[in-house]
Design an enzyme around this catalytic site. Structure first.
Site, PDB file in Angstrom:
ATOM      1  N   LYS A 294      -0.673   3.594  -8.707  1.00 48.67           N
ATOM      2  CA  LYS A 294      -1.780   2.649  -8.972  1.00 48.67           C
ATOM      3  C   LYS A 294      -1.155   1.303  -8.557  1.00 48.67           C
ATOM      4  CE  LYS A 294      -6.234   2.605 -10.448  1.00 48.67           C
ATOM      5  NZ  LYS A 294      -7.197   3.575 -10.002  1.00 48.67           N
TER       6      LYS A 294
ATOM      7  N   VAL B  19     -25.461   2.916 -14.124  1.00 49.64           N
ATOM      8  CA  VAL B  19     -26.291   3.460 -12.953  1.00 49.64           C
ATOM      9  C   VAL B  19     -25.778   2.417 -11.650  1.00 49.64           C
ATOM     10  CG1 VAL B  19     -28.202   4.948 -13.749  1.00 49.64           C
ATOM     11  CG2 VAL B  19     -28.398   2.583 -13.499  1.00 49.64           C
ATOM     12  N   GLY B  20     -24.297   2.492 -11.486  1.00 50.23           N
ATOM     13  CA  GLY B  20     -23.953   1.690 -10.278  1.00 50.23           C
ATOM     14  C   GLY B  20     -23.791   2.682  -9.191  1.00 50.23           C
ATOM     15  N   LYS B  21     -22.599   2.529  -8.624  1.00 50.57           N
ATOM     16  CA  LYS B  21     -22.496   3.417  -7.147  1.00 50.57           C
ATOM     17  C   LYS B  21     -22.459   4.767  -7.596  1.00 50.57           C
ATOM     18  CE  LYS B  21     -18.725   0.973  -6.404  1.00 50.57           C
ATOM     19  NZ  LYS B  21     -17.582   0.409  -5.945  1.00 50.57           N
ATOM     20  N   VAL B  22     -21.655   5.405  -8.682  1.00 52.66           N
ATOM     21  CA  VAL B  22     -21.623   6.836  -8.972  1.00 52.66           C
ATOM     22  C   VAL B  22     -22.851   7.269  -9.749  1.00 52.66           C
ATOM     23  CG1 VAL B  22     -20.254   8.414 -10.175  1.00 52.66           C
ATOM     24  CG2 VAL B  22     -19.044   6.686  -8.915  1.00 52.66           C
TER      25      VAL B  22
HETATM   26  P1  NAD Z   1     -19.845   0.349 -10.497  1.00 54.44           P
HETATM   27  O1  NAD Z   1     -19.175  -0.974 -10.740  1.00 54.44           O
HETATM   28  O2  NAD Z   1     -20.612   0.506  -9.336  1.00 54.44           O
HETATM   29  O3  NAD Z   1     -20.945   0.856 -11.730  1.00 54.44           O
HETATM   30  C1  NAD Z   1     -20.823   0.584 -13.021  1.00 54.44           C
HETATM   31  C2  NAD Z   1     -22.106   0.381 -13.754  1.00 54.44           C
HETATM   32  O4  NAD Z   1     -21.915   0.340 -15.178  1.00 54.44           O
HETATM   33  C3  NAD Z   1     -22.804  -0.858 -13.312  1.00 54.44           C
HETATM   34  O5  NAD Z   1     -24.086  -0.910 -12.734  1.00 54.44           O
HETATM   35  C4  NAD Z   1     -22.817  -1.899 -14.526  1.00 54.44           C
HETATM   36  O6  NAD Z   1     -23.861  -2.968 -14.446  1.00 54.44           O
HETATM   37  C5  NAD Z   1     -22.573  -0.782 -15.468  1.00 54.44           C
HETATM   38  N1  NAD Z   1     -22.169  -1.416 -16.787  1.00 54.44           N
HETATM   39  C6  NAD Z   1     -21.040  -2.229 -17.033  1.00 54.44           C
HETATM   40  N2  NAD Z   1     -20.690  -2.283 -18.334  1.00 54.44           N
HETATM   41  C7  NAD Z   1     -21.724  -1.362 -18.873  1.00 54.44           C
HETATM   42  C8  NAD Z   1     -21.925  -1.469 -20.418  1.00 54.44           C
HETATM   43  N3  NAD Z   1     -21.176  -1.808 -21.320  1.00 54.44           N
HETATM   44  N4  NAD Z   1     -23.145  -0.571 -20.486  1.00 54.44           N
HETATM   45  C9  NAD Z   1     -23.921   0.034 -19.783  1.00 54.44           C
HETATM   46  N5  NAD Z   1     -23.557  -0.275 -18.406  1.00 54.44           N
HETATM   47  C10 NAD Z   1     -22.486  -0.944 -18.070  1.00 54.44           C
HETATM   48  O7  NAD Z   1     -18.714   1.198 -10.710  1.00 54.44           O
HETATM   49  P2  NAD Z   1     -18.792   2.947 -10.119  1.00 54.44           P
HETATM   50  O8  NAD Z   1     -17.942   2.887  -8.883  1.00 54.44           O
HETATM   51  O9  NAD Z   1     -20.125   3.410 -10.151  1.00 54.44           O
HETATM   52  O10 NAD Z   1     -17.813   3.529 -11.220  1.00 54.44           O
HETATM   53  C11 NAD Z   1     -18.305   3.991 -12.525  1.00 54.44           C
HETATM   54  C12 NAD Z   1     -17.027   4.580 -13.365  1.00 54.44           C
HETATM   55  O11 NAD Z   1     -16.702   5.675 -12.767  1.00 54.44           O
HETATM   56  C13 NAD Z   1     -15.871   3.620 -13.507  1.00 54.44           C
HETATM   57  O12 NAD Z   1     -15.525   3.981 -14.895  1.00 54.44           O
HETATM   58  C14 NAD Z   1     -14.863   4.323 -12.451  1.00 54.44           C
HETATM   59  O13 NAD Z   1     -13.636   3.812 -12.843  1.00 54.44           O
HETATM   60  C15 NAD Z   1     -15.248   5.576 -12.463  1.00 54.44           C
HETATM   61  N6  NAD Z   1     -14.927   6.202 -11.372  1.00 54.44           N
HETATM   62  C16 NAD Z   1     -15.487   5.871 -10.209  1.00 54.44           C
HETATM   63  C17 NAD Z   1     -15.110   6.509  -9.067  1.00 54.44           C
HETATM   64  C18 NAD Z   1     -15.828   5.977  -7.675  1.00 54.44           C
HETATM   65  O14 NAD Z   1     -15.874   6.828  -6.672  1.00 54.44           O
HETATM   66  N7  NAD Z   1     -16.535   4.946  -7.602  1.00 54.44           N
HETATM   67  C19 NAD Z   1     -13.940   7.400  -8.842  1.00 54.44           C
HETATM   68  C20 NAD Z   1     -13.673   7.905 -10.119  1.00 54.44           C
HETATM   69  C21 NAD Z   1     -13.988   7.161 -11.296  1.00 54.44           C
END
Ligand code: NAD
Length: 367
Positions: free
Chosen positions: A83, A184-187
């Site tokens: 990392k 409900v972000g990207k994942v």
């Molecule tokens: P993202 O930033 O697109 O989405 C995160 C969402 O969580 C956002 O909509 C944000 O507004 C919301 N959020 C933040 N704090 C919050 C809280 N306290 N309560 C409720 N909602 C809250 O991130 P992502 O890429 O969707 O990733 C989500 C999680 O999955 C992260 O922990 C990331 O490390 C993990 N992850 C992501 C991937 C990937 O491919 N993107 C892969 C492995 C793990």
């Protein structure tokens, strides 16, 4: 970190190498941690954020790189764990010059570390890094990459949910299951689409009301508050926001019967896995569930083929089922069972390679 005890600290975490990189002209200050190359080159994202101090950045990169070793090992990949962190606020510090200096820094490691996007970095940044180094994944499709890993991560969560449903209720079907997606972000947003298509009853919560509203209008999901999401009576809570939300304070309130989501480190500490088990809540370990992204990125290293990558995501269901079954059979927590399976793969590989010699570039042939 530099000073007495530096090697003890690396050895305690099992880390192979930590490298500091700086570029005065652009303000780059970065740390790369290579936790393990026993299974292959260390793959893991670059986190770009303003840490309170250098010690906090170091603690983060050591912790995250170790987690990547376990994630890759359990996903069955021939990759190690690494990392990187860039210290500073990306909104002010990000520049082409800084990213290119960072790209040269990564390149200097000769492929022992391969980067990807993480919190604070995105696909456009990876494309800039690609101009300086081949040791970067998640570049855009135009550059021969796989793009944003989030859709693959979401699909991986669905596979894990099938394993959870089968273990807990005797059928992998998600039809009629009440699932709360927290974040409900990207994942999370992609996950909601799959869940609704599977016939699940989906509730959504996010600190961003616009994102919640989008899920209500696009998929007919039910909006709930962030705190309510934890207490709601539900079959599954799918944490897809930030880490640490399951802890000694929140676990007693939980209204779900299982936890299965993409959020990295949803448990504040490993003792929380026991707290969940004691409450009869089935916990699918985060690094097993969220492996879809890295499985997808790994395909980029051998020439990306979306159909092949998507097919490989199904392994997450088998791995999750194996972890849940191993925990049930031995009476340990699901987190302990996952760690144990990952460690046994690492041990076998280390023995086979005479202790895990350092690995070089996985992308040597790619232009
Ligand atoms: P993202 O930033 O697109 O989405 C995160 C969402 O969580 C956002 O909509 C944000 O507004 C919301 N959020 C933040 N704090 C919050 C809280 N306290 N309560 C409720 N909602 C809250 O991130 P992502 O890429 O969707 O990733 C989500 C999680 O999955 C992260 O922990 C990331 O490390 C993990 N992850 C992501 C991937 C990937 O491919 N993107 C892969 C492995 C793990």
């Amino acid at each position: 970190m530099i000073g007495p005890g530096v090697f003890d600290r690396l050895e305690a975490g099992g880390h192979e190498q930590v490298v500091w990189g700086a570029d005065r002209a652009t303000g780059l200050r970065a740390i790369v941690a290579v936790h393990s190359t026993v299974l292959g080159p260390a793959l893991g994202g670059t986190r770009f954020r303003p840490y309170p101090d250098e010690e906090a950045a170091l603690v983060d990169v050591l912790r995250l790189s170790r987690a990547m070793t376990y994630k890759a090992a359990l996903a069955g990949l021939d990759l190690g764990g690494g990392k990187a962190v860039i210290l500073g606020d990306p909104r002010h510090l990000r520049s082409e010059g800084l990213l290119r200096a960072y790209g040269r820094f990564i390149d200097s490691l000769g492929g022992r570390y391969v980067t990807a996007e993480d919190v604070g970095t995105d696909q456009a940044d990876m494309d800039v890094l690609r101009r300086e180094t081949r040791h970067v994944t998640g570049v855009s499709e135009l550059l021969g990459g796989s793009g944003d890993p989030s859709p693959a991560t979401a699909l991986g969560v669905v596979h894990a949910l099938h394993a959870v449903a089968e273990h807990q209720w005797g059928s992998p079907s998600l039809e009629g299951r009440a699932v709360v997606v927290l974040g409900v972000g990207k994942v999370g947003s992609a996950l909601v689409g799959h869940l609704v298509a599977s016939g699940a009853k989906v509730s959504v919560a996010d600190i961003d009301p616009n994102r919640v509203q989008a899920m209500v209008s696009r998929h007919g999901a039910t909006a709930v508050g962030v705190e309510e999401a934890l207490t709601l009576d539900a079959d599954v809570l799918a944490p897809c926001a930030l880490g640490g939300i399951l802890n000694a304070t929140t676990i007693p309130w939980l209204g779900c019967r299982a936890v299965c989501g993409s959020a990295n480190n949803p448990l504040a500490e490993s003792a929380d896995a026991r707290r969940l088990a004691d409450r009869g809540i089935l916990y699918a370990p985060d690094y097993v569930v969220s492996a879809g992204g890295i499985i997808n990125l790994a395909e980029e290293l051998v020439g990306y083929d979306q159909a092949a990558a998507t097919a490989k995501l199904a392994a997450i269901r088998t791995t999750t089922a194996n972890v849940l079954a191993a925990a049930a059979a031995s009476g340990v927590t699901t987190l302990e069972a996952a760690d144990c399976l990952a460690e046994s793969r690492l041990r076998a590989a280390a023995e086979a390679t005479g202790g895990g010699a350092a690995r070089g570039s996985p992308v040597g042939e790619r232009g």
